[in-house]
Write a protein that holds these residues in place. Sequence first.
Motif, PDB file in Angstrom:
ATOM      1  N   LEU A 141       0.820  -1.208   0.000  1.00  0.00           N
ATOM      2  CA  LEU A 141       0.000   0.000   0.000  1.00  0.00           C
ATOM      3  C   LEU A 141       0.859   1.265   0.000  1.00  0.00           C
ATOM      4  N   GLN A 142       2.158   1.077   0.133  1.00  0.00           N
ATOM      5  CA  GLN A 142       3.054   2.214   0.337  1.00  0.00           C
ATOM      6  C   GLN A 142       3.709   2.653  -0.961  1.00  0.00           C
ATOM      7  N   GLU A 143       3.619   3.922  -1.284  1.00  0.00           N
ATOM      8  CA  GLU A 143       4.232   4.427  -2.507  1.00  0.00           C
ATOM      9  C   GLU A 143       5.723   4.145  -2.576  1.00  0.00           C
ATOM     10  N   GLU A 144       6.394   4.211  -1.455  1.00  0.00           N
ATOM     11  CA  GLU A 144       7.851   4.058  -1.470  1.00  0.00           C
ATOM     12  C   GLU A 144       8.298   2.647  -1.836  1.00  0.00           C
ATOM     13  N   ASP A 145       7.375   1.688  -1.831  1.00  0.00           N
ATOM     14  CA  ASP A 145       7.708   0.320  -2.224  1.00  0.00           C
ATOM     15  C   ASP A 145       7.664   0.124  -3.744  1.00  0.00           C
ATOM     16  N   TYR A 146       7.144   1.106  -4.450  1.00  0.00           N
ATOM     17  CA  TYR A 146       6.998   0.987  -5.901  1.00  0.00           C
ATOM     18  C   TYR A 146       8.144   1.703  -6.597  1.00  0.00           C
ATOM     19  N   LYS A 147       8.794   0.974  -7.485  1.00  0.00           N
ATOM     20  CA  LYS A 147      10.003   1.508  -8.108  1.00  0.00           C
ATOM     21  C   LYS A 147       9.729   2.173  -9.450  1.00  0.00           C
ATOM     22  N   TYR A 148       8.778   1.641 -10.207  1.00  0.00           N
ATOM     23  CA  TYR A 148       8.487   2.163 -11.544  1.00  0.00           C
ATOM     24  C   TYR A 148       7.045   2.647 -11.598  1.00  0.00           C
ATOM     25  N   TRP A 149       6.861   3.805 -12.259  1.00  0.00           N
ATOM     26  CA  TRP A 149       5.549   4.441 -12.334  1.00  0.00           C
ATOM     27  C   TRP A 149       5.193   4.769 -13.772  1.00  0.00           C
ATOM     28  N   GLY A 150       3.920   4.619 -14.104  1.00  0.00           N
ATOM     29  CA  GLY A 150       3.428   5.064 -15.393  1.00  0.00           C
ATOM     30  C   GLY A 150       3.161   6.561 -15.360  1.00  0.00           C
ATOM     31  N   GLN A 151       2.761   7.091 -16.509  1.00  0.00           N
ATOM     32  CA  GLN A 151       2.599   8.540 -16.639  1.00  0.00           C
ATOM     33  C   GLN A 151       1.242   9.030 -16.170  1.00  0.00           C
ATOM     34  N   GLY A 152       0.311   8.135 -15.957  1.00  0.00           N
ATOM     35  CA  GLY A 152      -1.003   8.513 -15.470  1.00  0.00           C
ATOM     36  C   GLY A 152      -2.018   8.666 -16.588  1.00  0.00           C
ATOM     37  N   THR A 153      -3.267   8.373 -16.258  1.00  0.00           N
ATOM     38  CA  THR A 153      -4.370   8.559 -17.188  1.00  0.00           C
ATOM     39  C   THR A 153      -5.516   9.221 -16.434  1.00  0.00           C
ATOM     40  N   LEU A 154      -6.119  10.223 -17.047  1.00  0.00           N
ATOM     41  CA  LEU A 154      -7.110  11.049 -16.368  1.00  0.00           C
ATOM     42  C   LEU A 154      -8.492  10.412 -16.455  1.00  0.00           C
ATOM     43  N   VAL A 155      -9.128  10.294 -15.311  1.00  0.00           N
ATOM     44  CA  VAL A 155     -10.507   9.838 -15.220  1.00  0.00           C
ATOM     45  C   VAL A 155     -11.344  10.988 -14.675  1.00  0.00           C
ATOM     46  N   THR A 156     -12.365  11.360 -15.408  1.00  0.00           N
ATOM     47  CA  THR A 156     -13.263  12.432 -14.982  1.00  0.00           C
ATOM     48  C   THR A 156     -14.676  11.880 -14.907  1.00  0.00           C
ATOM     49  N   VAL A 157     -15.281  12.002 -13.729  1.00  0.00           N
ATOM     50  CA  VAL A 157     -16.637  11.501 -13.524  1.00  0.00           C
ATOM     51  C   VAL A 157     -17.562  12.693 -13.301  1.00  0.00           C
ATOM     52  N   SER A 158     -18.499  12.840 -14.193  1.00  0.00           N
ATOM     53  CA  SER A 158     -19.436  13.962 -14.084  1.00  0.00           C
ATOM     54  C   SER A 158     -20.677  13.560 -13.301  1.00  0.00           C
TER      55      SER A 158
END
Length: 123
Positions: free
Chosen positions: A105-122
């Motif tokens: 659950l901890q961010e510091e345990d993750y070494k590689y990250w993707g660039q992100g994708t935007l989700v917008t819920v109206s």
Amino acid sequence: VQLQASGGGLVQAGGSLMLSCAASGGTLTNYGMGWFRQAPGKEREFVAAISWGGGSTYYADSVKGRFTISRDNTKNTVYLQMNSLKPEDTAVYYCARDSDRWLSLQEEDYKYWGQGTLVTVSS
């Protein structure tokens, strides 16, 4: 390893989206994977994680029962199925590869990250 998250978009409340995270230049097979999100003006937060073989999963309370994390190691891809979406799910969603086989659950345990994708819920 490069992670490419995709599948985000605009959806009405109550709708569904499936996010995908594909890896290149390396494997996801022997590693735990996670999804995190960052809403506007807020810190990034944990959403879901899955162990290397898919046998163990864990979810944030805010998405439990609505989101499902899964993986297909033959395709080097991890998924996040999001159902019953709410406006408060609006965020940039990031996938990440853990440093070992188990989920975290901890961010510091993750070494590689993707660039992100935007989700917008109206609403």
